[in-house]
Scaffold this active site. Structure first.
Site, short mmCIF file in Angstrom:
data_model
loop_
_atom_site.label_atom_id
_atom_site.label_comp_id
_atom_site.label_asym_id
_atom_site.label_seq_id
_atom_site.Cartn_x
_atom_site.Cartn_y
_atom_site.Cartn_z
N HIS A 171 -7.64 6.62 -8.12
CA HIS A 171 -6.06 6.32 -7.26
C HIS A 171 -5.21 5.76 -7.97
O HIS A 171 -5.58 5.02 -8.93
CB HIS A 171 -6.65 5.71 -6.08
CG HIS A 171 -7.57 6.31 -5.13
ND1 HIS A 171 -7.19 6.90 -3.92
CD2 HIS A 171 -9.02 6.55 -5.01
CE1 HIS A 171 -8.24 7.44 -3.30
NE2 HIS A 171 -9.37 7.17 -4.06
N TYR B 19 -9.55 1.87 4.96
CA TYR B 19 -10.27 2.85 4.18
C TYR B 19 -11.21 3.92 5.28
O TYR B 19 -12.27 3.57 5.90
CB TYR B 19 -11.24 2.27 3.32
CG TYR B 19 -12.05 2.96 2.41
CD1 TYR B 19 -11.71 4.15 2.12
CD2 TYR B 19 -13.42 2.64 2.10
CE1 TYR B 19 -12.40 5.11 0.95
CE2 TYR B 19 -14.20 3.42 1.08
CZ TYR B 19 -13.56 4.67 0.63
OH TYR B 19 -14.43 5.49 -0.22
N ASP C 193 -6.44 4.24 1.92
CA ASP C 193 -7.07 5.66 1.77
C ASP C 193 -7.29 6.31 2.99
O ASP C 193 -8.57 5.70 3.65
CB ASP C 193 -8.18 5.43 0.82
CG ASP C 193 -8.96 6.69 0.28
OD1 ASP C 193 -8.39 7.66 0.77
OD2 ASP C 193 -9.69 6.66 -0.51
#
Length: 255
Positions: A246, A108, A148
């Site tokens: 998402h 992330y 991500d």
């Protein structure tokens, strides 16, 4: 081998929206989650530790913030949390599960959208992370780095690219960093190996009608070692249900 990546924007929120029943139906070998926003002691065994998976979390020290997880059908040989720098690792942004010569990572990357301070933090993370990626790209292991990445690489990867060139996530410096990442095919964007179409997004703002109008960004990736390029069978972005802002990115590999 099926690998799923999803920024859940709060794992407890995603659970309430039906994520875990859907996850079980996918029969994935590895599930990588980002932005769990919870400490382990806040999560009950059921459903947050599914009995048919080995579950590993790397939490942020700050409650209700960041955090990553990896769920594995097969027990990993080793699990590594963090990238070795205290300020980054305190935010729970990296966890790696190792299976023989294969590593699957839940990543992330920081967002810089809240202001200059966090954008500078993001740039610092990118500067620190780049040589680590270069080392890993040459160490002989195979990697699937899910997560991500908080960067849309090219104009095809977001709807309003012209209006976002000065915004975090599509800054010239960020896109140049991605160019370097994918240079000389040391690392491969698994999704684009099999899908070169436009309007393929994984994140939509909660503002306006972004989801309904598909005004999105593709900022979630599975980045793989060159040796795995020919092992990518298919990929999809699941949009029939919404567990988060998402969407789950699903990639099948011949492994």
């Amino acid at each position: 081998m099926r690998v799923i990546s999803l920024n859940v924007n709060g794992i407890r929120s995603a659970e309430r929206k039906g994520f875990f029943p859907w996850m079980q139906q996918q029969n994935a070998d590895v599930i990588c989650l980002q932005e769990t926003k919870a400490q382990i002691n806040q999560l009950s065994e059921d459903p947050f530790f599914p009995k048919n998976y080995h579950c590993f979390y790397h939490d942020a020290e700050k409650k209700g913030y960041s955090g990553v997880a990896v769920f594995c059908k097969t027990k990993p040989d080793n699990v590594i949390s963090g990238i070795g720098r205290v300020d980054f690792d305190a935010e729970g942004r990296f966890i790696e599960a190792q299976f023989g010569n294969l590593s699957v990572i839940s990543l992330y990357l920081p967002s810089g959208s809240s202001g200059e301070e966090r954008q500078n933090f993001k740039f610092s993370f990118l500067d620190y992370f780049a040589p680590l990626l270069q080392e890993r790209g040459q160490d002989g292991r195979n990697y699937i780095i899910c997560g991500d990445w908080n960067i849309a690489h090219k104009a095809i990867d977001l709807k309003n690219w012209r209006g976002n060139q000065k915004n975090s996530g599509f800054l010239p410096e960020e896109r140049a960093w991605m160019d370097t990442l994918f240079a000389e095919d040391q690392w491969i964007d698994a999704f684009r190996v099999v899908n070169q179409e436009a309007d393929q997004y994984t994140w939509w703002s909660n503002r306006g009608q972004a989801w309904a109008k598909n005004v999105g960004w593709r900022i979630d990736y599975q980045v793989v070692s060159t040796a795995l390029k020919d092992k990518i069978i298919g990929t999809s972005i699941y949009k029939d249900e919404r567990f988060s802002d998402h969407a789950p990115l699903i990639v099948d590999y011949d492994l």
